[in-house]
Design a protein around this motif. Sequence first.
Motif, mmCIF file in Angstrom:
data_model
loop_
_atom_site.group_PDB
_atom_site.id
_atom_site.type_symbol
_atom_site.label_atom_id
_atom_site.label_comp_id
_atom_site.label_asym_id
_atom_site.label_seq_id
_atom_site.Cartn_x
_atom_site.Cartn_y
_atom_site.Cartn_z
ATOM 1 N N LEU A 93 8.070 -3.284 -4.337
ATOM 2 C CA LEU A 93 8.834 -4.497 -4.571
ATOM 3 C C LEU A 93 9.275 -4.584 -6.032
ATOM 4 O O LEU A 93 10.411 -4.963 -6.329
ATOM 5 N N ARG A 94 8.397 -4.238 -6.944
ATOM 6 C CA ARG A 94 8.763 -4.269 -8.363
ATOM 7 C C ARG A 94 9.886 -3.274 -8.650
ATOM 8 O O ARG A 94 10.814 -3.569 -9.401
ATOM 9 N N ARG A 95 9.814 -2.111 -8.031
ATOM 10 C CA ARG A 95 10.867 -1.115 -8.197
ATOM 11 C C ARG A 95 12.205 -1.655 -7.680
ATOM 12 O O ARG A 95 13.251 -1.487 -8.311
ATOM 13 N N LEU A 96 12.182 -2.312 -6.514
ATOM 14 C CA LEU A 96 13.411 -2.870 -5.953
ATOM 15 C C LEU A 96 13.979 -3.957 -6.859
ATOM 16 O O LEU A 96 15.186 -4.002 -7.122
ATOM 17 N N SER A 97 13.116 -4.837 -7.364
ATOM 18 C CA SER A 97 13.573 -5.907 -8.250
ATOM 19 C C SER A 97 14.192 -5.330 -9.518
ATOM 20 O O SER A 97 15.250 -5.791 -9.980
ATOM 21 N N ASP A 98 13.549 -4.317 -10.100
ATOM 22 C CA ASP A 98 14.114 -3.665 -11.286
ATOM 23 C C ASP A 98 15.470 -3.041 -10.968
ATOM 24 O O ASP A 98 16.400 -3.104 -11.778
ATOM 25 N N TYR A 110 5.045 -14.757 3.460
ATOM 26 C CA TYR A 110 4.803 -14.102 2.171
ATOM 27 C C TYR A 110 5.664 -14.769 1.102
ATOM 28 O O TYR A 110 6.728 -15.341 1.399
ATOM 29 N N GLN A 111 5.190 -14.684 -0.135
ATOM 30 C CA GLN A 111 5.936 -15.261 -1.251
ATOM 31 C C GLN A 111 6.151 -14.198 -2.317
ATOM 32 O O GLN A 111 5.239 -13.430 -2.645
ATOM 33 N N LYS A 150 6.050 -7.675 13.383
ATOM 34 C CA LYS A 150 5.549 -8.477 12.275
ATOM 35 C C LYS A 150 5.576 -7.617 11.014
ATOM 36 O O LYS A 150 5.427 -6.403 11.069
ATOM 37 N N PHE A 151 5.760 -8.247 9.879
ATOM 38 C CA PHE A 151 5.788 -7.525 8.614
ATOM 39 C C PHE A 151 4.384 -7.046 8.270
ATOM 40 O O PHE A 151 3.429 -7.824 8.330
ATOM 41 N N ARG A 152 4.262 -5.782 7.936
ATOM 42 C CA ARG A 152 2.960 -5.217 7.577
ATOM 43 C C ARG A 152 2.967 -4.933 6.080
ATOM 44 O O ARG A 152 3.790 -4.165 5.596
ATOM 45 N N ASN A 153 2.044 -5.563 5.396
ATOM 46 C CA ASN A 153 1.987 -5.416 3.944
ATOM 47 C C ASN A 153 1.352 -4.069 3.606
ATOM 48 O O ASN A 153 0.154 -3.944 3.466
ATOM 49 N N MET A 203 -6.583 -0.086 10.157
ATOM 50 C CA MET A 203 -5.597 0.911 9.729
ATOM 51 C C MET A 203 -4.185 0.365 9.945
ATOM 52 O O MET A 203 -3.293 0.536 9.091
ATOM 53 N N GLU A 204 -3.953 -0.283 11.075
ATOM 54 C CA GLU A 204 -2.631 -0.862 11.346
ATOM 55 C C GLU A 204 -2.329 -2.001 10.389
ATOM 56 O O GLU A 204 -1.190 -2.166 9.942
ATOM 57 N N THR A 205 -3.347 -2.794 10.052
ATOM 58 C CA THR A 205 -3.156 -3.878 9.093
ATOM 59 C C THR A 205 -2.745 -3.336 7.725
ATOM 60 O O THR A 205 -1.973 -3.964 7.001
ATOM 61 N N ALA A 206 -3.264 -2.149 7.390
ATOM 62 C CA ALA A 206 -2.922 -1.517 6.109
ATOM 63 C C ALA A 206 -1.538 -0.886 6.122
ATOM 64 O O ALA A 206 -1.105 -0.341 5.100
ATOM 65 N N GLY A 207 -0.825 -0.938 7.256
ATOM 66 C CA GLY A 207 0.521 -0.396 7.318
ATOM 67 C C GLY A 207 0.610 0.993 7.906
ATOM 68 O O GLY A 207 1.690 1.581 7.954
ATOM 69 N N ILE A 208 -0.506 1.551 8.378
ATOM 70 C CA ILE A 208 -0.514 2.886 8.992
ATOM 71 C C ILE A 208 -0.343 2.717 10.500
ATOM 72 O O ILE A 208 -1.169 2.083 11.157
#
Length: 449
Positions: free
Chosen positions: A125-130, A53-54, A114-117, A193-198
Amino acid sequence: MKDRFDYGLNPEKLGAVSSYLCDPATAHAEFMLVKNQYQGETDRRAGHGALCYQIRQAFPHGEVTAEEGNRIGYETAMRWTKGKYQFFVCTHIDKEHIHNHIYYNSTAYDRSRKFRNFIGSSFALRRLSDRVCLEHDLSVIVNPKLHSKGRYLHYGQWLGENQKLSQKEQICLAIDTALTERPEDFADFLRRMETAGIEVKRGRGGAISFLVPGQQRAARFRASTLGDGYGPEDVQAVIDGKAPTRTATARKAPAPRRVNLLIDIQERMRQGKGPAYERWAKVYNLKQMAAALQYLKEHQLFEYDDLAAKTDAATEQFHTLAEDIQQTEAELSRVSDLMAAVVQYAKTRPAFDGYKAAKYSRKYLAEHEAELADYRAAKATMAELLGGEKLPKMDVLKEKRRQLAAQKKALYLEYRKAQQDMRELVAVKGSVDHLRGLTDNQRNKEQAR
């Protein structure tokens, strides 16, 4: 991956670089090595899905140097990946603004996952960056412009137009999204569903439950839990083409982390804490004040009086709901006790009728003493609970108990929401009061001088 990484490491663009658990020059090979080890240990397809991921993170012109921007990017990546994934940060200086390209492996370094998006990851991510930028006294976007095609909104604007999603709503949204992708069968639906992070959990008897990231308890996959149209039979009907595919609504961000109260450092130092604790507490307080500032911006609270009024209103709402719950529980307990007394009265009434027919015989009393005692206790309880009112029918009592139980459940949902709102507002107001106190003390010192 190598093509992407070569772009990030282009010496004509690069101003600074840092890495974690990898060498940027050979990161593509190191990422694949971890993936191959993961596949060998788990028999799962390491190359399935995203390889890496980038994250791109930009700063206003002149606000940071390349080294400072790189440190911000490194901290953002470390807090985003929690130190479980390899990553490296390339800071580019070829544009008018300094910006970071952060690349991280999709497979954990210890090969455990594995990281699940997950749904709403861009907003999180935007909240964390802020948050990181605020903690380092850097600017964040407050009044952004729309995307050139009018499709994307800044998180603050987006949050103003949408309510936060509950666990049930996130699962339903993921189900709708998975079904719009037209899965081949039920197993393919679960994989999506698992790919979606559930997270999909299987219990005894083949029962399926879904767990949303950040939640501790899973929700059963059935219509009675998730709502009409979201049970296994409904999903199978859509997969088989017997029911229309629902349109997935816009995705929403996960609820923000609650703001906490500040630590009284001087009081803790008087209690015997050491210099290390003092350093940690200062950083902790700084993060909490940054979170408080973010909360004020998102909720448009720019006047202290508005903040104080909203805090008082939230506290009052919380206590009002607590009283309503207490009254509802008391009434529910009364109805339940009355129903139990009615049942006991009906069961022991024949014993009393026999005692009366025996003309209150001592022999009969000795033989049925326990039943007669239960009869008298049930009759006394009914008289006390009714208070002179006429005894309702059992069906009426059952319906009333059902209504009170539903009312109690609804009140508890409001109560938990009100409790969270009150805690956040009290913590934010406490941070603001702390800052006002520091300002007032400085003003008093200047006046005395």
